[in-house]
Design an enzyme around this catalytic site. Structure first.
Site, PDB file in Angstrom:
ATOM      1  N   GLU B  60       0.716  -1.023  -0.019  1.00 38.20           N
ATOM      2  CA  GLU B  60      -0.035  -0.037   0.017  1.00 38.20           C
ATOM      3  C   GLU B  60       0.974   1.213  -0.013  1.00 38.20           C
ATOM      4  O   GLU B  60       0.625   2.203  -0.586  1.00 38.20           O
ATOM      5  CB  GLU B  60      -0.991  -0.248   1.168  1.00 38.20           C
ATOM      6  CG  GLU B  60      -2.261  -0.845   1.098  1.00 38.20           C
ATOM      7  CD  GLU B  60      -1.613  -2.397   1.532  1.00 38.20           C
ATOM      8  OE1 GLU B  60      -0.752  -2.587   1.885  1.00 38.20           O
ATOM      9  OE2 GLU B  60      -2.777  -3.263   1.543  1.00 38.20           O
ATOM     10  N   HIS B 129     -11.395  -4.888   9.715  1.00 37.86           N
ATOM     11  CA  HIS B 129     -11.921  -4.767   8.581  1.00 37.86           C
ATOM     12  C   HIS B 129     -13.354  -3.923   8.392  1.00 37.86           C
ATOM     13  O   HIS B 129     -14.120  -4.188   7.405  1.00 37.86           O
ATOM     14  CB  HIS B 129     -12.404  -6.108   7.614  1.00 37.86           C
ATOM     15  CG  HIS B 129     -11.033  -6.655   7.102  1.00 37.86           C
ATOM     16  ND1 HIS B 129      -9.795  -6.804   7.849  1.00 37.86           N
ATOM     17  CD2 HIS B 129     -10.493  -7.023   5.846  1.00 37.86           C
ATOM     18  CE1 HIS B 129      -8.857  -7.550   7.398  1.00 37.86           C
ATOM     19  NE2 HIS B 129      -9.100  -7.598   6.045  1.00 37.86           N
TER      20      HIS B 129
END
Lengths: 324, 325
Positions: B60, B129
């Site tokens: 990322e 999440h």
């Protein structure tokens, strides 16, 4: 080692001396309270910036870490604007909003000094990606230190550059200390940092970063490889900062004998000996160069001193891009 | 007029961007061969090829930084970070670099990137999440943050974002991709920074965005049954925000409740509340209510998750406590 002509010898000595004297002036002005905050001096490492950047063309990008004065000067940035920036004045390269660690000069494709260790490596990848997508010939010269090698961003960037075959020269300035911690205490691969490149299938070499001609030759070879093959190359230059990490650091973690050993390899002294031995420059030439540098430094200090302070409209400007 | 889901309207927005600007390219994890984790980029690789639709490694920080660098050199990258939870791995790039390069270079360089990412809970995806970090990014000067709740605004905000020369964090809610709306045929843009009144009312102002809009509508329906008319304001953008429209509503209803999916502590809703209390104090009949997720990591079990995120029971009981409705 390649032979150089008189003009190149003069240029290398001038550029290295300019950095040395600029940094010494910064140190003095810091002690006088004219320069504040963090100030990381490049003294001892001048051969790298000068030797490597000398091999670039205008279209190439340079991006670097927070010890960035040397790279900025070697790329041709105006010493007046840099010094005024360090003084926090309106005449500075970012009107006093960047500071020592964040010098930028877009016109020179000097894409900035960055102050989060390893943080600019992914950005270097992006510059390379843009060059590739735009089908331009340029390369990206990305300087970083031995401390950055332990950051994930180093490995992410090495992988992306190799995976996407990007024109990036990873330039590792191994001055052997990440702040006050020796590389041997921070890396399990301290003796072979450049070999990380092997894992990514990237050509790599380790060189003596105290000799400007070695730096020049290895950079030339690496850049040729990149321009020919498109893909990245890594150079690890062994070097040493003669001063502490920043002005706030007395460097008590180093033995005097170690510092002395490296001071004997002072890149400027060594190069002066070389140019005299090889009849490239005379004592008079050298003294002329030193006088020229003195004037540059005096002028930049005067410029910074006389530059006005920024007002709050500067602080509130360029937070966002706007067309007006 | 075509009826599109948010997912389809974003796919349309991406195609427009690719068609209209040769500098646009899209990068992210599994956006190509896989078709996009939420299928927003479905079909794009086949149509535009791998130069324009770049699958990235799970790096990322690496690929967000690469987008930043490419944008500084004249490209217009659109980056997808699979979820906002993973954006934490790129936080250095987003907060320390994307947000500051324009400022630190005094305008010499710009970072015209769009980072698309997915926020929110409700999918039974557990503690790592199900988070809603858009408020964090909205607090950082130099970033713009938008978060649409419907397909019309998704397309309109994206069109505005693509014309921006600033970094835009484009926050999509995982539970809203299927929301369907009639999309006007004529070209339009939704301005960044302008909230929208979704339902008009005189008795109570409900402020929400993104995944909390369906709850706001539910609350409004319930209160309507009791003859309480709520005004729903969809923020749409978290930075910047034009507060005028909010102040006007507060001056009319004198009562405000904010729905925010983030935790109670340090929530973006609390910031909105503080602005209202400072600017509209004399108009308020009572405290500004903020309803958040409870201060716990999100539990996996559906039974528990539904009670942790703001829900209709908690909203109605809070409104009753504050205003007696």
């Amino acid at each position: 080692m390649s032979n150089i002509d008189k003009e190149t010898a003069r240029s290398y000595l001038l550029e290295m001396s300019k950095i040395r004297h600029f940094e010494e002036a910064c140190g003095r002005m810091y002690m006088q309270g004219k320069i504040k905050g963090f100030l990381h001096l490049y003294i001892g490492e001048e051969a790298i910036a000068v030797g490597a950047i000398s091999q670039l063309t205008n279209q190439d990008y340079v991006i670097t870490h927070y010890r960035d004065h040397g790279h900025a000067l070697a790329r041709g940035m105006d010493p007046n604007k840099i010094m005024a920036e360090l003084y926090g004045k309106k005449g500075g390269s970012s009107r006093g909003k960047g500071g020592s660690m964040h010098l930028f000069d877009k016109k020179l494709n000097f894409m900035g000094g960055y102050a989060i260790v390893g943080g600019h490596l992914p950005i270097a990848i992006g510059l390379g990606l843009a060059l590739k997508k735009q089908k331009k010939d340029g390369i990206v010269l990305c300087f970083f230190g031995d401390g950055a090698v332990n950051e994930g961003e180093f490995h992410e960037s090495m992988n992306l550059a190799a995976l996407w075959n990007l024109p990036v020269l990873f330039y590792l300035e191994n001055n052997q200390y990440g702040m006050g911690t020796h590389v041997k205490k921070s890396s399990a691969a301290a003796d072979i940092l450049y070999k990380f490149a092997d894992l990514y299938g990237m050509p790599a070499t380790r060189i003596d970063g105290m000799d400007v001609l070695t730096v020049q030759d290895s950079a030339k070879e690496a850049i040729n490889k990149i321009r020919t093959n498109g893909g990245p190359v890594l150079i690890e230059a062994m070097t040493y900062r003669f001063k502490g990490h920043s002005m706030a650091d007395p460097a008590s973690y180093r033995e005097d004998s170690e510092v002395k050993q490296w001071e004997d390899k002072d890149p400027i002294l060594l190069f002066k000996e070389y140019v005299k031995e090889n009849n490239l420059l005379t004592d008079i030439d050298i003294s002329n160069i030193e006088n020229e540098v003195k004037v540059i430094i005096q002028n930049c200090l005067k410029f910074a001193e006389n530059s006005p302070l920024p007002d709050m409209s500067v602080a509130m400007d360029k937070i966002y891009y706007s067309d007006n | 007029m075509a009826e599109l889901t948010i997912r389809e309207s974003l796919n349309k927005a991406l195609r427009e961007a690719l068609d209209n600007n040769e500098n646009v390219f899209i990068m992210g994890e599994d956006i190509g061969m896989y078709g996009g984790p939420y299928a927003v980029t479905k079909g794009l690789l086949e149509e535009y090829g791998s130069e324009k639709i770049m699958d990235t490694p799970i790096s990322e920080s690496g690929f967000v930084g690469a987008a930043i660098g490419a944008s500084m050199a004249g490209m217009k990258p659109i980056v997808e970070i699979m979820t906002i939870n993973f954006s934490l791995l790129a936080m250095d790039q987003i907060v320390n670099h994307a947000a500051k390069i324009h400022y630190m270079s005094d305008g010499q360089l710009s970072v015209p990137i769009i980072i698309r990412t997915v926020t929110g809970a409700g999918g039974r995806m557990g503690a790592t999440h199900s988070q809603s970090f858009e408020g964090w990014y909205a607090s950082v000067p130099g970033l713009k943050v938008v978060s649409p709740s419907n397909a019309i605004d998704a397309l309109g905000l994206f069109r505005s974002a693509i014309n921006e020369n600033n970094p835009v964090i484009f926050v999509e809610h995982s539970m809203l991709y299927g929301v369907k709306n009639e999309i006007p045929d004529q070209y339009y843009e939704t301005p960044i920074g302008l909230p929208k009144v979704l339902e008009k009312g005189n008795d109570l102002t409900l402020i929400a965005w993104s995944g909390m809009i369906p709850l706001a509508k539910l609350v409004s329906t319930e209160l309507n049954k009791r003859n309480i008319n709520t005004e729903i304001i969809d923020l749409r953008s978290l930075n910047p925000i034009d507060f005028e429209l909010i102040f006007e509503s507060v001056k009319k209803t004198n009562k405000v409740v904010i729905l925010d999916e983030y935790w109670e502590t340090g929530s973006f809703g609390s910031y909105i509340s503080s602005v209202i209390q400072e600017k509209c104090f004399d108009y308020l009949d009572g405290p500004v209510g903020v309803i958040n997720s409870l201060n716990v990591p999100m539990p996996y079990s559906a039974e528990l998750e539904d009670k942790v995120i703001p829900n209709i029971d908690r909203a109605l009981s809070k409104i009753k406590e504050l205003f007696g409705f």
